[in-house]
Design a protein around this motif. Structure first.
Motif, mmCIF file in Angstrom:
data_model
loop_
_atom_site.group_PDB
_atom_site.id
_atom_site.type_symbol
_atom_site.label_atom_id
_atom_site.label_comp_id
_atom_site.label_asym_id
_atom_site.label_seq_id
_atom_site.Cartn_x
_atom_site.Cartn_y
_atom_site.Cartn_z
ATOM 1 N N VAL A 1 0.776 -1.080 0.134
ATOM 2 C CA VAL A 1 0.150 -0.021 0.263
ATOM 3 C C VAL A 1 0.886 1.239 -0.097
ATOM 4 C CG1 VAL A 1 -1.662 1.405 1.348
ATOM 5 C CG2 VAL A 1 -1.877 -1.158 1.227
ATOM 6 N N LEU A 2 0.642 2.281 -0.724
ATOM 7 C CA LEU A 2 1.176 3.704 -0.782
ATOM 8 C C LEU A 2 -0.143 4.418 -0.084
ATOM 9 C CD1 LEU A 2 2.949 3.934 -4.002
ATOM 10 C CD2 LEU A 2 3.879 3.410 -1.768
ATOM 11 N N LEU A 3 0.166 5.364 1.127
ATOM 12 C CA LEU A 3 -0.722 6.108 1.527
ATOM 13 C C LEU A 3 -0.317 7.555 1.615
ATOM 14 C CD1 LEU A 3 -2.548 4.160 4.670
ATOM 15 C CD2 LEU A 3 -3.548 4.707 2.257
ATOM 16 N N PHE A 4 -1.030 8.434 0.798
ATOM 17 C CA PHE A 4 -0.634 9.739 1.057
ATOM 18 C C PHE A 4 -1.084 10.234 2.346
ATOM 19 C CE2 PHE A 4 -0.287 9.199 -3.433
ATOM 20 C CZ PHE A 4 0.895 9.816 -3.772
ATOM 21 N N THR A 5 -0.232 10.695 3.290
ATOM 22 C CA THR A 5 -0.563 11.172 4.525
ATOM 23 C C THR A 5 -1.090 12.299 4.414
ATOM 24 O OG1 THR A 5 1.602 12.148 4.960
ATOM 25 C CG2 THR A 5 1.506 9.956 5.831
ATOM 26 N N SER A 6 -2.171 12.533 5.507
ATOM 27 C CA SER A 6 -3.055 13.519 5.277
ATOM 28 C C SER A 6 -2.734 14.861 5.095
ATOM 29 C CB SER A 6 -4.019 13.757 6.617
ATOM 30 O OG SER A 6 -3.361 13.700 7.611
ATOM 31 N N GLY A 7 -1.404 15.264 5.428
ATOM 32 C CA GLY A 7 -0.983 16.474 5.185
ATOM 33 C C GLY A 7 -1.424 17.764 5.756
ATOM 34 N N LYS B 1 3.106 13.334 1.939
ATOM 35 C CA LYS B 1 4.029 12.289 1.768
ATOM 36 C C LYS B 1 3.646 11.169 1.454
ATOM 37 C CE LYS B 1 6.151 13.405 5.746
ATOM 38 N NZ LYS B 1 6.891 13.294 6.923
ATOM 39 N N ALA B 2 4.151 10.064 0.730
ATOM 40 C CA ALA B 2 3.364 8.736 0.360
ATOM 41 C C ALA B 2 4.163 7.815 1.400
ATOM 42 C CB ALA B 2 3.648 8.469 -1.186
ATOM 43 N N ALA B 3 3.326 7.330 2.119
ATOM 44 C CA ALA B 3 4.084 6.319 3.128
ATOM 45 C C ALA B 3 4.025 5.142 2.583
ATOM 46 C CB ALA B 3 3.204 6.278 4.295
ATOM 47 N N VAL B 4 4.930 4.115 2.649
ATOM 48 C CA VAL B 4 5.173 2.897 2.129
ATOM 49 C C VAL B 4 4.804 1.884 3.116
ATOM 50 C CG1 VAL B 4 6.752 1.372 1.043
ATOM 51 C CG2 VAL B 4 6.983 3.625 0.411
ATOM 52 N N LEU B 5 3.998 0.860 2.738
ATOM 53 C CA LEU B 5 3.563 -0.125 3.689
ATOM 54 C C LEU B 5 3.447 -1.436 3.036
ATOM 55 C CD1 LEU B 5 0.345 1.082 5.642
ATOM 56 C CD2 LEU B 5 2.611 0.811 6.518
ATOM 57 N N GLY C 1 -2.530 4.856 16.928
ATOM 58 C CA GLY C 1 -1.405 4.308 15.912
ATOM 59 C C GLY C 1 -1.201 5.330 14.844
ATOM 60 N N LEU C 2 -0.230 5.106 13.719
ATOM 61 C CA LEU C 2 0.009 6.044 12.584
ATOM 62 C C LEU C 2 -0.121 5.258 11.491
ATOM 63 C CD1 LEU C 2 2.321 6.585 15.305
ATOM 64 C CD2 LEU C 2 2.650 8.437 13.849
ATOM 65 N N THR C 3 -0.096 5.923 10.289
ATOM 66 C CA THR C 3 -0.033 5.350 9.062
ATOM 67 C C THR C 3 1.345 4.633 8.856
ATOM 68 O OG1 THR C 3 -1.279 7.095 7.949
ATOM 69 C CG2 THR C 3 0.039 5.802 6.796
ATOM 70 N N GLU C 4 2.380 5.127 9.443
ATOM 71 C CA GLU C 4 3.718 4.437 9.195
ATOM 72 C C GLU C 4 3.917 3.356 10.175
ATOM 73 O OE1 GLU C 4 2.927 7.598 9.945
ATOM 74 O OE2 GLU C 4 4.179 9.028 8.796
ATOM 75 N N THR C 5 2.929 3.080 11.106
ATOM 76 C CA THR C 5 3.164 1.930 12.059
ATOM 77 C C THR C 5 2.238 0.912 11.710
ATOM 78 O OG1 THR C 5 1.802 2.645 13.551
ATOM 79 C CG2 THR C 5 4.126 3.415 13.718
ATOM 80 N N GLU D 1 8.653 4.574 6.380
ATOM 81 C CA GLU D 1 9.140 4.757 5.197
ATOM 82 C C GLU D 1 8.451 5.218 4.332
ATOM 83 O OE1 GLU D 1 10.193 0.806 3.192
ATOM 84 O OE2 GLU D 1 10.964 1.813 1.586
ATOM 85 N N TYR D 2 9.024 6.212 3.387
ATOM 86 C CA TYR D 2 8.211 6.929 2.592
ATOM 87 C C TYR D 2 8.866 6.679 1.134
ATOM 88 C CZ TYR D 2 6.815 9.355 6.752
ATOM 89 O OH TYR D 2 6.450 9.556 7.987
ATOM 90 N N LEU D 3 8.042 6.960 0.302
ATOM 91 C CA LEU D 3 8.856 6.926 -1.228
ATOM 92 C C LEU D 3 9.864 7.528 -1.094
ATOM 93 C CD1 LEU D 3 6.098 6.577 -4.135
ATOM 94 C CD2 LEU D 3 7.521 4.798 -3.130
ATOM 95 N N HIS D 4 10.873 6.922 -1.723
ATOM 96 C CA HIS D 4 12.331 7.449 -1.756
ATOM 97 C C HIS D 4 12.989 8.131 -0.472
ATOM 98 C CE1 HIS D 4 10.957 7.348 -5.692
ATOM 99 N NE2 HIS D 4 9.841 8.206 -5.623
ATOM 100 N N LYS D 5 12.491 7.662 0.500
ATOM 101 C CA LYS D 5 12.829 8.393 1.811
ATOM 102 C C LYS D 5 12.445 7.231 2.847
ATOM 103 C CE LYS D 5 13.218 12.153 4.691
ATOM 104 N NZ LYS D 5 12.217 12.300 5.804
ATOM 105 N N LYS D 6 13.671 6.637 3.610
ATOM 106 C CA LYS D 6 13.536 5.785 4.770
ATOM 107 C C LYS D 6 13.439 6.799 5.981
ATOM 108 C CE LYS D 6 14.303 0.916 5.233
ATOM 109 N NZ LYS D 6 13.573 0.409 3.812
ATOM 110 N N ALA D 7 12.259 6.591 7.001
ATOM 111 C CA ALA D 7 12.564 7.508 8.077
ATOM 112 C C ALA D 7 12.726 6.681 9.456
ATOM 113 C CB ALA D 7 11.155 8.075 8.452
ATOM 114 N N ILE D 8 12.882 5.309 9.147
ATOM 115 C CA ILE D 8 13.259 4.412 10.256
ATOM 116 C C ILE D 8 14.874 4.367 10.503
ATOM 117 C CG2 ILE D 8 13.444 2.370 8.835
ATOM 118 C CD1 ILE D 8 11.608 1.051 11.070
ATOM 119 N N GLN D 9 15.332 4.395 11.724
ATOM 120 C CA GLN D 9 16.627 3.991 12.091
ATOM 121 C C GLN D 9 17.205 2.762 11.679
ATOM 122 O OE1 GLN D 9 16.994 5.391 16.038
ATOM 123 N NE2 GLN D 9 16.290 7.419 15.595
#
Lengths: 102, 501
Positions: free
Chosen positions: B146-152, B158-162, B290-294, B361-369
């Motif tokens: 799934v790609l979810l555009f966060t509500s912004g 941003k497109a969150a990657v699941l 919870g969050l989209t990213e989780t 994770e977002y498209l083209h960008k990992k936010a996780i350590q």
């Protein structure tokens, strides 16, 4: 045989199917019903029979673990055979249900 | 593990059970599985590496989610309520893609380069084609589900990657396979482009609980559908719950079939949940955070927690009604200070989480350590018993003369005033302090006086936390999933805010 997360395997002697949740550390022989399992997309060897010693059965939706290798499987289709890793019977992983939040 | 396996398992174990729609005439798990398979075959015939969904709730949604999984193209739902230029801009970011679009929305999306538009009616017809339903599909190696555009609520979406593994980890560790009774039904009113809309499909299918969709939320229709469909379970956002309670009170209705109501997606005013517990004493309440990213829920305040808190004389237990409960057992959760050190119970910091369902994770960008920890950008603290209190987005923290002030605690105090229906606290630019505290009030009946409200805040919090700017409004701006649009208020108040005398 490949044991990576998501790999799907089927029993060679009954209807059971499993999916790998956590792969084992190191090589193991995974058997169901007393015979090695087969990757889901391949044909199972013919002429094998369910072993009388391995008929405990597996239930869909239950998770099974081998503590020694760390292997964890999810049963995706029930079957009559029971699972072993290098001869060790896999044990049912108990999970406490959570209140529904979705 | 592949999300489509969740449906395959359900269809294998309970082929005849109703999955979607009314008990009489709804789609069974087997039928949904056949439709998803047929749709996958059909979608594969079009060029594009994503399946976009622009439309309202209905059986086509779970069919499209599962069909996307079967042809290994990320399912990408878009917010059809966006203004046309914004929606077209998001759609163009998905190219090359195929887009399943509600028929009446098609004209809004024509001519976006790299996107093949497919009418929802054609998608639904393809689901019924006998040849496609009978075809065998190849096994595919799963990747992005799934790609979810966060509500912004701030800035560009941003497109969150699941990935399939995140979503399935969440489902199999938190939901018992076919654990629901045959007469259970969930009313789903969250939209398809929200993480809760995705997790409702996956958890619903895996638990064997029938899903009844509300095309779009109104409190009257929600109550009507809950009564007519003998709904046992539902998830709502806080703003929905308040409006549902109003309707129930006005009609004197009690929803006897309802067993469990979960809420999340924003701060629940304690007065609303206390009212809900009183009005619906037979219902189990669950607060999920919870969050989209989780991949959805990471912390849950369960029914027993609610009852214990409500009936407790101990203020520490009582206040847990305002917490989001304890983290799911499959996860680790920590509160850290700005230097990254874990803080003691009772101390505020940033909420960090780690676990197999955490994508970060977002498209083209990992936010996780690299060690798997994900910084949520939410402020919060844990009490001695491990209950998590979320204070809101760190971006919303007010910095007044070097002091960090969390809007949530001021809002909580103001909500105790009987003359306040809703309130938002935020920082507005200030020449002397950098930022000053502003409160925007929606009054219940006659507006309370600023002097009264100031005195209330001063009686419970440090004086620097007393709002210096007050504004009264008829309503606050929310997006349709119940998130307060502080950014909008901030812009407006930065222009017009009047300091208190």
């Amino acid at each position: 045989m490949e044991f990576k997360p998501g790999s799907r395997l089927k029993s060679s002697v009954c209807s059971a199917e499993v999916v790998v949740v956590r792969p084992p550390t190191g090589d193991i022989v995974l058997e169901c019903g007393g015979h090695p399992v087969t990757p889901i997309a391949e044909a199972a060897p013919e002429g094998l029979a369910l072993s009388a010693d391995h008929q405990g059965g597996v239930a869909a939706g239950k998770r099974y673990v081998d503590a020694e290798s760390g292997l964890e499987l999810l049963c995706s289709k029930a079957g009559q055979g029971s699972l072993t890793a290098n001869g060790r019977p896999l044990t049912l992983k108990e999970a406490k249900p959570l209140p529904s939040s979705d | 593990m592949h999300t489509s396996l969740l449906l395959e398992m359900a269809a294998g174990a309970f082929p005849e059970r109703v999955a979607i729609g009314p008990l009489a005439g709804g789609l069974t798990y087997e039928e949904l599985s056949l439709r998803a398979k047929a749709a996958a075959g059909w979608l594969c015939g079009f060029t594009g590496d994503k399946v976009v969904f622009v439309g309202t709730n209905g059986w086509a949604l779970p069919a499209a989610i599962m069909a996307s999984a079967l042809c290994d193209r990320p399912f990408t739902p878009l917010n059809y309520r966006l203004a046309d230029p914004d929606l077209r801009k998001l759609l163009s970011r998905t190219a090359p893609s195929v887009a399943v679009v509600d028929d009446d929305m098609l004209p809004r999306l024509k001519g976006v380069e790299g996107v093949t538009l497919l009418a929802r009616s054609d998608f639904e017809a393809a689901c019924l084609e006998p040849a496609r339903r009978a075809a065998e599909l190849d096994f595919v190696d799963p990747d992005i589900a799934v790609l979810l555009f966060t509500s912004g609520t701030t800035g560009e979406p941003k497109a969150a990657v699941l990935r399939h593994r995140h979503l399935t980890s969440y489902v199999i560790s938190s939901v018992e396979f076919m654990g629901s009774e045959e007469n259970e039904a969930a009313l789903v009113s969250v939209p398809p482009y929200h993480i809760a809309g995705i997790s409702a499909v996956l958890s619903g299918i895996y638990s064997g609980r029938r899903i009844v969709y509300l095309a779009a939320f109104t409190p009257e229709e929600w109550v009507d559908a809950a009564a007519a469909e003998q709904i046992t379970h539902a998830m709502v956002v806080p703003t929905m719950l308040g409006r549902i309670l109003d309707v129930l009170e006005a009609r004197g209705e009690g929803l006897p079939a309802l067993r469990a109501l979960s809420y999340g997606g924003g701060r629940m005013p304690e007065a609303v949940i206390a009212r809900a517990l009183k009005l619906l004493p037979h219902v189990d309440f669950v607060n999920a955070y919870g969050l989209t990213e989780t991949s959805s829920t990471i912390s849950v305040l369960g029914p027993d927690d609610h009852r214990e808190a409500l009936s407790s004389e101990d203020p520490d237990v009582r206040r847990r009604l305002g917490s989001v409960g304890r983290p799911l057992p499959a996860l680790e959760l920590e509160i850290r200070d700005p230097d990254g050190n874990v803080v003691a119970p009772g101390v505020s910091g940033e909420v960090y989480v780690r676990g197999e369902q955490v994508a970060g994770e977002y498209l083209h960008k990992k936010a996780i350590q690299s060690d798997g920890w994900f910084a949520t950008n939410d402020g919060g603290w844990l009490d001695e018993a491990g209950y998590l209190f979320v204070e809101g987005r760190l971006d919303d923290v007010i910095v007044r003369g070097g002091e960090n002030i969390s809007p949530g605690e001021i809002e909580d105090v103001l909500r105790q005033h009987p003359g306040i229906a809703d309130v938002a606290v935020l920082g507005v630019p200030d020449d002397q302090w950098g930022e000053r505290v502003a409160a925007v009030i929606v009054a219940r009946g006659e507006a309370p006086s600023v002097a009264d409200l100031s005195a209330l805040v001063k009686s419970q919090l440090r004086s620097t936390k007393t709002p210096e700017t007050w504004e009264f409004r008829a309503e606050l701006p929310y997006n349709e999933t119940g998130k307060l649009l502080r950014r909008v208020l901030k812009q407006e108040l930065s222009r017009t805010g009047v300091p208190a005398a």
